[in-house]
Structure formats: structure tokens, C-alpha cells
Scaffold this motif. Structure first.
Motif, PDB file in Angstrom:
ATOM      1  N   ASP A  16       0.878  -1.169   0.000  1.00 47.63           N
ATOM      2  CA  ASP A  16       0.000   0.000   0.000  1.00 47.63           C
ATOM      3  C   ASP A  16       0.915   1.218   0.000  1.00 47.63           C
ATOM      4  O   ASP A  16       1.298   1.733   1.056  1.00 47.63           O
ATOM      5  N   LEU A  17       1.276   1.668  -1.196  1.00 46.95           N
ATOM      6  CA  LEU A  17       2.292   2.703  -1.333  1.00 46.95           C
ATOM      7  C   LEU A  17       1.860   4.012  -0.674  1.00 46.95           C
ATOM      8  O   LEU A  17       2.663   4.678  -0.003  1.00 46.95           O
ATOM      9  N   ARG A  38      16.799   9.975  -1.630  1.00 51.99           N
ATOM     10  CA  ARG A  38      17.253  10.642  -0.403  1.00 51.99           C
ATOM     11  C   ARG A  38      16.096  10.930   0.542  1.00 51.99           C
ATOM     12  O   ARG A  38      16.171  10.695   1.752  1.00 51.99           O
ATOM     13  N   ARG A  39      15.002  11.404  -0.001  1.00 56.77           N
ATOM     14  CA  ARG A  39      13.855  11.731   0.842  1.00 56.77           C
ATOM     15  C   ARG A  39      13.189  10.480   1.403  1.00 56.77           C
ATOM     16  O   ARG A  39      12.729  10.462   2.540  1.00 56.77           O
ATOM     17  N   LEU A  40      13.162   9.404   0.614  1.00 52.14           N
ATOM     18  CA  LEU A  40      12.620   8.147   1.106  1.00 52.14           C
ATOM     19  C   LEU A  40      13.431   7.626   2.289  1.00 52.14           C
ATOM     20  O   LEU A  40      12.874   7.238   3.325  1.00 52.14           O
ATOM     21  N   GLN A  41      14.748   7.595   2.142  1.00 51.03           N
ATOM     22  CA  GLN A  41      15.568   7.060   3.221  1.00 51.03           C
ATOM     23  C   GLN A  41      15.468   7.938   4.464  1.00 51.03           C
ATOM     24  O   GLN A  41      15.325   7.429   5.582  1.00 51.03           O
ATOM     25  N   GLY A  42      15.555   9.255   4.287  1.00 48.88           N
ATOM     26  CA  GLY A  42      15.461  10.147   5.435  1.00 48.88           C
ATOM     27  C   GLY A  42      14.151   9.994   6.173  1.00 48.88           C
ATOM     28  O   GLY A  42      14.115   9.959   7.414  1.00 48.88           O
ATOM     29  N   GLY A  43      13.060   9.884   5.428  1.00 46.28           N
ATOM     30  CA  GLY A  43      11.762   9.703   6.060  1.00 46.28           C
ATOM     31  C   GLY A  43      11.641   8.370   6.759  1.00 46.28           C
ATOM     32  O   GLY A  43      11.105   8.278   7.865  1.00 46.28           O
ATOM     33  N   LEU A  62       7.409 -12.155  11.403  1.00 51.24           N
ATOM     34  CA  LEU A  62       6.967 -12.589  10.082  1.00 51.24           C
ATOM     35  C   LEU A  62       7.471 -11.637   9.009  1.00 51.24           C
ATOM     36  O   LEU A  62       7.357 -10.416   9.146  1.00 51.24           O
ATOM     37  N   LEU A  63       8.027 -12.209   7.942  1.00 51.56           N
ATOM     38  CA  LEU A  63       8.452 -11.412   6.799  1.00 51.56           C
ATOM     39  C   LEU A  63       7.410 -11.524   5.688  1.00 51.56           C
ATOM     40  O   LEU A  63       6.373 -12.157   5.828  1.00 51.56           O
ATOM     41  N   GLY A  64       7.720 -10.899   4.547  1.00 45.29           N
ATOM     42  CA  GLY A  64       6.746 -10.762   3.470  1.00 45.29           C
ATOM     43  C   GLY A  64       6.055  -9.420   3.615  1.00 45.29           C
ATOM     44  O   GLY A  64       5.741  -8.977   4.733  1.00 45.29           O
ATOM     45  N   VAL A  65       5.812  -8.762   2.496  1.00 49.51           N
ATOM     46  CA  VAL A  65       5.315  -7.392   2.538  1.00 49.51           C
ATOM     47  C   VAL A  65       3.991  -7.276   3.274  1.00 49.51           C
ATOM     48  O   VAL A  65       3.772  -6.310   4.022  1.00 49.51           O
ATOM     49  N   GLU A  66       3.091  -8.217   3.098  1.00 49.50           N
ATOM     50  CA  GLU A  66       1.786  -8.095   3.748  1.00 49.50           C
ATOM     51  C   GLU A  66       1.924  -8.078   5.269  1.00 49.50           C
ATOM     52  O   GLU A  66       1.297  -7.264   5.949  1.00 49.50           O
ATOM     53  N   HIS A  84      12.512  -3.928   7.969  1.00 55.19           N
ATOM     54  CA  HIS A  84      12.714  -2.604   7.370  1.00 55.19           C
ATOM     55  C   HIS A  84      13.130  -2.711   5.904  1.00 55.19           C
ATOM     56  O   HIS A  84      12.606  -1.998   5.039  1.00 55.19           O
ATOM     57  N   THR A  85      14.100  -3.573   5.637  1.00 54.68           N
ATOM     58  CA  THR A  85      14.654  -3.633   4.284  1.00 54.68           C
ATOM     59  C   THR A  85      13.656  -4.226   3.305  1.00 54.68           C
ATOM     60  O   THR A  85      13.574  -3.786   2.147  1.00 54.68           O
ATOM     61  N   GLU A  86      12.869  -5.225   3.715  1.00 49.72           N
ATOM     62  CA  GLU A  86      11.844  -5.751   2.816  1.00 49.72           C
ATOM     63  C   GLU A  86      10.801  -4.677   2.499  1.00 49.72           C
ATOM     64  O   GLU A  86      10.355  -4.562   1.352  1.00 49.72           O
ATOM     65  N   LEU A  87      10.403  -3.900   3.485  1.00 54.32           N
ATOM     66  CA  LEU A  87       9.432  -2.836   3.249  1.00 54.32           C
ATOM     67  C   LEU A  87      10.009  -1.777   2.313  1.00 54.32           C
ATOM     68  O   LEU A  87       9.347  -1.336   1.359  1.00 54.32           O
ATOM     69  N   PHE A  88      11.252  -1.373   2.561  1.00 52.71           N
ATOM     70  CA  PHE A  88      11.908  -0.360   1.730  1.00 52.71           C
ATOM     71  C   PHE A  88      12.108  -0.886   0.309  1.00 52.71           C
ATOM     72  O   PHE A  88      11.883  -0.162  -0.677  1.00 52.71           O
ATOM     73  N   ALA A  89      12.517  -2.148   0.183  1.00 54.56           N
ATOM     74  CA  ALA A  89      12.732  -2.736  -1.142  1.00 54.56           C
ATOM     75  C   ALA A  89      11.429  -2.786  -1.929  1.00 54.56           C
ATOM     76  O   ALA A  89      11.409  -2.535  -3.151  1.00 54.56           O
ATOM     77  N   ALA A  90      10.332  -3.127  -1.267  1.00 55.31           N
ATOM     78  CA  ALA A  90       9.039  -3.144  -1.955  1.00 55.31           C
ATOM     79  C   ALA A  90       8.674  -1.761  -2.469  1.00 55.31           C
ATOM     80  O   ALA A  90       8.149  -1.615  -3.585  1.00 55.31           O
ATOM     81  N   ALA A  91       8.961  -0.728  -1.668  1.00 54.01           N
ATOM     82  CA  ALA A  91       8.686   0.647  -2.106  1.00 54.01           C
ATOM     83  C   ALA A  91       9.577   1.024  -3.285  1.00 54.01           C
ATOM     84  O   ALA A  91       9.116   1.643  -4.256  1.00 54.01           O
ATOM     85  N   LEU A  92      10.861   0.666  -3.223  1.00 60.34           N
ATOM     86  CA  LEU A  92      11.768   0.952  -4.339  1.00 60.34           C
ATOM     87  C   LEU A  92      11.289   0.269  -5.611  1.00 60.34           C
ATOM     88  O   LEU A  92      11.285   0.871  -6.697  1.00 60.34           O
ATOM     89  N   GLU A  93      10.906  -0.991  -5.490  1.00 58.55           N
ATOM     90  CA  GLU A  93      10.422  -1.747  -6.653  1.00 58.55           C
ATOM     91  C   GLU A  93       9.177  -1.091  -7.231  1.00 58.55           C
ATOM     92  O   GLU A  93       9.058  -0.912  -8.456  1.00 58.55           O
ATOM     93  N   ARG A  94       8.252  -0.731  -6.361  1.00 59.47           N
ATOM     94  CA  ARG A  94       6.997  -0.119  -6.814  1.00 59.47           C
ATOM     95  C   ARG A  94       7.237   1.216  -7.506  1.00 59.47           C
ATOM     96  O   ARG A  94       6.538   1.569  -8.473  1.00 59.47           O
ATOM     97  N   LEU A  95       8.235   1.967  -7.047  1.00 57.49           N
ATOM     98  CA  LEU A  95       8.518   3.286  -7.614  1.00 57.49           C
ATOM     99  C   LEU A  95       9.416   3.223  -8.844  1.00 57.49           C
ATOM    100  O   LEU A  95       9.644   4.249  -9.493  1.00 57.49           O
ATOM    101  N   GLY A  96       9.947   2.032  -9.169  1.00 57.71           N
ATOM    102  CA  GLY A  96      10.715   1.882 -10.400  1.00 57.71           C
ATOM    103  C   GLY A  96      12.213   2.015 -10.256  1.00 57.71           C
ATOM    104  O   GLY A  96      12.915   2.209 -11.254  1.00 57.71           O
ATOM    105  N   PHE A  97      12.743   1.889  -9.049  1.00 62.23           N
ATOM    106  CA  PHE A  97      14.194   1.941  -8.859  1.00 62.23           C
ATOM    107  C   PHE A  97      14.838   0.612  -9.244  1.00 62.23           C
ATOM    108  O   PHE A  97      14.222  -0.460  -9.133  1.00 62.23           O
TER     109      PHE A  97
END
Length: 291
Positions: A16-17, A38-43, A62-66, A84-97
Motif C-alpha cells: 500500500d504505497l 534521499r527523501r525516502l531514506q530520510g523519512g 513474520l516477513l513478506g510485505v503483507e 525494514h529492508t523488505e518494506l523499503f525494497a518493496a517501495a523501491l520496486e513499486r517506484l521503479g528503482f
């Protein structure tokens, strides 16, 4: 952009972006640029605390984005590096990084070889490579340029990347890197990592060790961290430590809490509000640990 399918991807489609970005206080442009990164990481690092309370309360992590977004976003809890990293990675993937997930061995000054129990990512954006470490509980506030000797001063906090000499593990061409952070007593090697990509299944294995093994630093104590541009808070059992970024002589303040004070401190200082039953159980466990 196109990402690998299935087990090689980071479940960005399940994130849920809007809720995640609201959780970290991010508004505005969502294009995959260095400024967005930069703003994503800082936030992220200043909004979502580090904590291992599920382990101490006797529940699985429990891991997995849900599962991760339900805990860290919807219920406004914290977590440790794999969450933290799974959540951040999912956001990066969703945003096209474009990025590679990595695993690291935490050292914190020790020379002993330890298991790879930390997670971070290397991001390729705007023609450069950057290290994002959002799950350590102690920053950095912004991505670090992936360059040997690169140093970053971030509001009184400082970090340095170093490529270690020689071939890692005796493997020709294998690269091993170290991330250092500056503390009140000088530079400290925080962790080392190699460039071999990690996947969700690798984090599942690391998560199992960290959350269940008797040698894990997180199975026998309740631990939380909250990071801000000017101060880092740590709660180790009932010991509350505040480390200030300005480098003054009294940069570190330590206070011993009574077990019954801990739930209020978690809520007010760390942003972790426990349900009444969990708060009561935590106080009981801390009281028993103190003896």
C-alpha cells in the motif's frame, strides 16, 4: 521498468504505497530519482523505529510485505533490519528503482566472524550507485555514494564506506566492503558486506536465526532504537541511552528505568504503542529478567 518475477522480486505490487509514504511523511514527486531516494531514506529511518519486541513477547517475526506493512505501517510498530529492508525494497520496486539487496555481517568493532544477519540495498540511480541502510536503527539519514573512502557528514552524524583489501574469502575478484560510523569514541566498523545479491528466501533464513537462535543478540533482551537528525535513542532492557549528534563532551546520557516505566517510554520516545496486554507482559518479562 520490469522487475524479476516471483521469488526474485520484492512484492512491490502488494505494498500500500500511499500508506507507506504517509507513514514516513513523504509527499510530492514519486519518480525514481536520487532526490526521491534521499527523501525516502530520510523519512524511513526517522519515522519507523527499530525494535525486537515480538521476540521478547514470544511471537514470531513474520516477513513478506503483507505482514511487514501490517506491523510497521498499519499498526505503527517498528521492526529490525529484515523487516525494514523488505518494506523499503518493496517501495523501491513499486517506484521503479533499480537495486540489489545485500546481506551484511555486523561487527561493531569485533574481529570474530559472525553470521550475515543484517540487510541493506545498493541502488543504481541517476548514473550512480548508492548504499541505503534503513534497518540498523542508527541511520544514515541519506544514501551513501558507493565509492571506496566515501564519507558523509549528516547533521553531526558521520559515515564512511571502505573497500577492504584483497579478495574476499580468497575468491579472486570478490569484493568485500565495510560501513563505518563515527561515535563519541571515534570511527567504528559497523558491518561488512559482499556484493552477491540476496533474495527474500535469504532474509527468511537470517530472520529465523536472529529471532530464534540462543546466540542471537535479540532472543534474550528487549531492544529498541529511534533515530533522529539530532539524537539517537536506545532502550536495552530497562537502560535508556540518548546519544546526541553534536559531539559535545556529554553527548551520551544514560538512565536506568523501572520496568513499569518502559511502555510509556516506548510510546513517548520511540513511537511504539503496545496493546495493554502486551505492555503488561513486557513489564512482567523485564521484571523477571532483572530478578
Amino acid at each position: 521498468m520490469t522487475h524479476p518475477p516471483g521469488d526474485l522480486a520484492w512484492q512491490g505490487e502488494l505494498l500500500d504505497l500511499d500508506a507507506y509514504l504517509a507513514r514516513i511523511g513523504y509527499e510530492g514527486d514519486r519518480s525514481p530519482t536520487l532526490e526521491t531516494l534521499r527523501r525516502l531514506q530520510g523519512g524511513h529511518v526517522t519515522s519507523i523505529p527499530f525494535e525486537n519486541l515480538e521476540i521478547f513477547l514470544g511471537r514470531p517475526v513474520l516477513l513478506g510485505v503483507e505482514a511487514v506493512q501490517d506491523k510497521l505501517v498499519r499498526h505503527r510498530r517498528g521492526g529490525y533490519c529484515f523487516e525494514h529492508t523488505e518494506l523499503f525494497a518493496a517501495a523501491l520496486e513499486r517506484l521503479g528503482f533499480t537495486f540489489t539487496a545485500l546481506s551484511a555481517r555486523v561487527s561493531l568493532g569485533f574481529d570474530k566472524l559472525l553470521p550475515a544477519t543484517h540487510a541493506l540495498v545498493r541502488v543504481e540511480v541517476d548514473g550512480g550507485l548508492w548504499i541505503c541502510d534503513v534497518g540498523f536503527g542508527a541511520g544514515p539519514l541519506a544514501p551513501l555514494p558507493f565509492e571506496d573512502g566515501a564519507e558523509a557528514e549528516q547533521g553531526g552524524w558521520a559515515y564512511r564506506l571502505e573497500r577492504l583489501t584483497g579478495d574476499a574469502g580468497g575468491l579472486p575478484g570478490a569484493q568485500e566492503w565495510a560501513l563505518h560510523q563515527r561515535g563519541p569514541e571515534g570511527w567504528l566498523r559497523r558491518h561488512t558486506f559482499m556484493l552477491a545479491p540476496s533474495y527474500r528466501i535469504d532474509y527468511e533464513v537470517g530472520n529465523h536465526f536472529v529471532s530464534t537462535h540462543p546466540n542471537s543478540p535479540f532472543t534474550g533482551r528487549a531492544y529498541s532504537q529511534r533515530y533522529a537528525p539530532d539524537v539517537q535513542y536506545q532502550l536495552d532492557g530497562t537502560r535508556l541511552t540518548a546519544t546526541h549528534a553534536d559531539g559535545r563532551a556529554d553527548a551520551v546520557e544514560v538512565r536506568e528505568l523501572e520496568p513499569g516505566e518502559v511502555p510509556k517510554v516506548l510510546a513517548e520516545t520511540f513511537g511504539v504503542e503496545l496493546a495493554a496486554a502486551d505492555a503488561s507482559r513486557l513489564v512482567g518479562e523485564l521484571s523477571r529478567a532483572r530478578g
